[in-house]
Design a protein around this motif. Structure first.
Motif, mmCIF file in Angstrom:
data_model
loop_
_atom_site.group_PDB
_atom_site.id
_atom_site.type_symbol
_atom_site.label_atom_id
_atom_site.label_comp_id
_atom_site.label_asym_id
_atom_site.label_seq_id
_atom_site.Cartn_x
_atom_site.Cartn_y
_atom_site.Cartn_z
ATOM 1 N N ASP A 42 0.847 -1.212 -0.063
ATOM 2 C CA ASP A 42 -0.085 -0.076 0.038
ATOM 3 C C ASP A 42 0.733 1.257 -0.109
ATOM 4 O OD1 ASP A 42 1.239 -0.190 2.635
ATOM 5 O OD2 ASP A 42 -0.741 -0.057 3.410
ATOM 6 N N THR A 43 2.054 1.112 -0.341
ATOM 7 C CA THR A 43 3.016 2.290 -0.341
ATOM 8 C C THR A 43 2.686 3.213 -1.418
ATOM 9 O OG1 THR A 43 4.858 0.528 0.008
ATOM 10 C CG2 THR A 43 5.435 2.676 -0.610
ATOM 11 N N LYS A 44 2.879 4.472 -0.877
ATOM 12 C CA LYS A 44 2.324 5.654 -2.014
ATOM 13 C C LYS A 44 3.680 6.242 -2.652
ATOM 14 C CE LYS A 44 -2.099 7.021 -0.150
ATOM 15 N NZ LYS A 44 -2.918 7.827 0.318
ATOM 16 N N LEU A 45 3.698 5.983 -3.862
ATOM 17 C CA LEU A 45 4.872 6.594 -4.528
ATOM 18 C C LEU A 45 4.417 7.849 -5.275
ATOM 19 C CD1 LEU A 45 6.767 3.236 -5.608
ATOM 20 C CD2 LEU A 45 7.284 4.779 -3.683
ATOM 21 N N VAL A 46 5.263 8.666 -6.091
ATOM 22 C CA VAL A 46 5.114 9.664 -6.996
ATOM 23 C C VAL A 46 5.489 9.442 -8.424
ATOM 24 C CG1 VAL A 46 5.483 12.142 -7.305
ATOM 25 C CG2 VAL A 46 5.579 11.164 -4.877
ATOM 26 N N ASP A 47 4.567 9.757 -9.424
ATOM 27 C CA ASP A 47 5.016 9.447 -10.832
ATOM 28 C C ASP A 47 5.731 10.393 -11.317
ATOM 29 O OD1 ASP A 47 3.004 11.288 -11.598
ATOM 30 O OD2 ASP A 47 1.727 9.864 -12.342
ATOM 31 N N GLN A 48 5.993 10.366 -12.957
ATOM 32 C CA GLN A 48 6.814 11.499 -13.345
ATOM 33 C C GLN A 48 6.115 12.776 -13.626
ATOM 34 O OE1 GLN A 48 5.323 8.678 -14.645
ATOM 35 N NE2 GLN A 48 5.250 8.716 -16.910
ATOM 36 N N GLY A 50 4.146 14.076 -10.984
ATOM 37 C CA GLY A 50 4.239 14.525 -9.614
ATOM 38 C C GLY A 50 2.893 14.052 -8.869
ATOM 39 N N ASN A 51 2.084 13.053 -9.528
ATOM 40 C CA ASN A 51 0.924 12.837 -8.857
ATOM 41 C C ASN A 51 1.143 11.434 -7.953
ATOM 42 O OD1 ASN A 51 -0.757 14.121 -10.654
ATOM 43 N ND2 ASN A 51 -0.274 12.866 -12.292
ATOM 44 N N TRP A 129 2.025 4.174 -18.553
ATOM 45 C CA TRP A 129 3.297 3.955 -18.112
ATOM 46 C C TRP A 129 3.758 4.677 -17.080
ATOM 47 C CZ3 TRP A 129 7.740 2.288 -22.045
ATOM 48 C CH2 TRP A 129 8.799 1.677 -21.326
ATOM 49 N N TYR A 130 4.234 4.166 -15.887
ATOM 50 C CA TYR A 130 4.216 5.012 -14.622
ATOM 51 C C TYR A 130 5.916 4.782 -14.438
ATOM 52 C CZ TYR A 130 -0.801 5.166 -13.561
ATOM 53 O OH TYR A 130 -2.175 5.156 -13.612
ATOM 54 N N PHE A 131 6.544 6.052 -14.200
ATOM 55 C CA PHE A 131 7.862 6.065 -13.719
ATOM 56 C C PHE A 131 7.679 6.309 -12.367
ATOM 57 C CE2 PHE A 131 8.388 5.740 -17.909
ATOM 58 C CZ PHE A 131 9.477 5.066 -18.185
ATOM 59 N N LEU A 132 7.878 5.575 -11.185
ATOM 60 C CA LEU A 132 7.436 5.868 -9.819
ATOM 61 C C LEU A 132 9.036 6.144 -9.157
ATOM 62 C CD1 LEU A 132 4.773 3.490 -9.296
ATOM 63 C CD2 LEU A 132 4.499 5.724 -9.897
ATOM 64 N N THR A 133 8.938 7.119 -8.262
ATOM 65 C CA THR A 133 9.878 7.469 -7.147
ATOM 66 C C THR A 133 9.178 7.678 -5.735
ATOM 67 O OG1 THR A 133 11.904 8.668 -6.668
ATOM 68 C CG2 THR A 133 10.204 9.669 -7.734
ATOM 69 N N GLY A 134 10.001 8.044 -4.891
ATOM 70 C CA GLY A 134 9.394 8.741 -3.589
ATOM 71 C C GLY A 134 10.526 8.678 -2.611
#
Length: 201
Positions: A42-48, A50-51, A129-134
């Protein structure tokens, strides 16, 4: 006397064999139950863009997942090019029916801007296509769901993760690939089989 001894030996052998079969059966059961677990935390990351994106929110469609970082000198570019080929072959199914997810293993340096620039440079900034970070802790938690972890060297450089995974609509692992050797068409074929089976492993 010897007959009794032989019978006793036979009983012991039978009991030992039964015990081994029970242990083997338990091992199979535990492996089977592990396969039923979702790898999407259930981790929340951020896409390219900013969402905020919770990994569990991506359930419902097959996911093709890989792990990259934008300063990677080689393997990541090759993997992204391979997934771009997968996206090309799947055509209009990307987005409505199939999702691609690339998670940065270098969140200390990869923010949304870096991921957006990278995705555009690789021709991979497209819907579905999601590029995710956090934060590092969130990325580590996300990776733990996939049974992976990052390697950060003392100089700050990160190790490559060449794993690619196909995740079913229910969040379970369907297939794991070596991203360096798998062919784009093999991934496409597995995605189509997953769609046809409704995500059954």
């Amino acid at each position: 006397m010897s007959i009794h001894r032989n019978l006793r030996s036979l009983v012991i052998i039978v009991l030992m064999t039964s015990s081994l079969l029970v242990v083997a059966g338990c091992h199979r059961d535990s492996a089977g139950s592990a396969a039923t677990e979702s790898v999407l935390t259930d981790t929340k990351l951020v896409d390219q863009h900013g969402n905020s994106v919770a990994l569990t929110s991506l359930k419902g469609k097959p996911l093709v997942v890989d792990f990259i970082y934008t300063s990677c000198p080689g393997p990541c570019l090759m993997e992204t090019a391979k997934l771009a080929n997968v996206a090309l072959r799947l055509g209009s199914d990307i987005g409505p029916k199939v999702t691609i997810v690339s998670i940065s293993v270098d969140p200390e340096h990869d923010g949304p801007k870096q991921l957006l620039d990278y995705s555009r440079q690789q021709g991979a900034d497209e819907k579905g296509w999601y590029f995710l970070t956090g934060g590092p802790a969130e990325v580590d938690q996300a990776l733990a769901g996939f049974k992976l972890s990052r390697q950060v060297e003392p100089d700050g450089s990160v190790g490559h993760l060449v794993d690619m995974m196909l995740i079913g609509p229910d969040g379970r692992l369907v297939r794991e690939y070596n991203g360096e050797v798998v062919k784009a068409q093999d991934i496409v074929d597995d995605v189509k089989k997953t769609l046809n089976k409704g995500g059954a492993a």
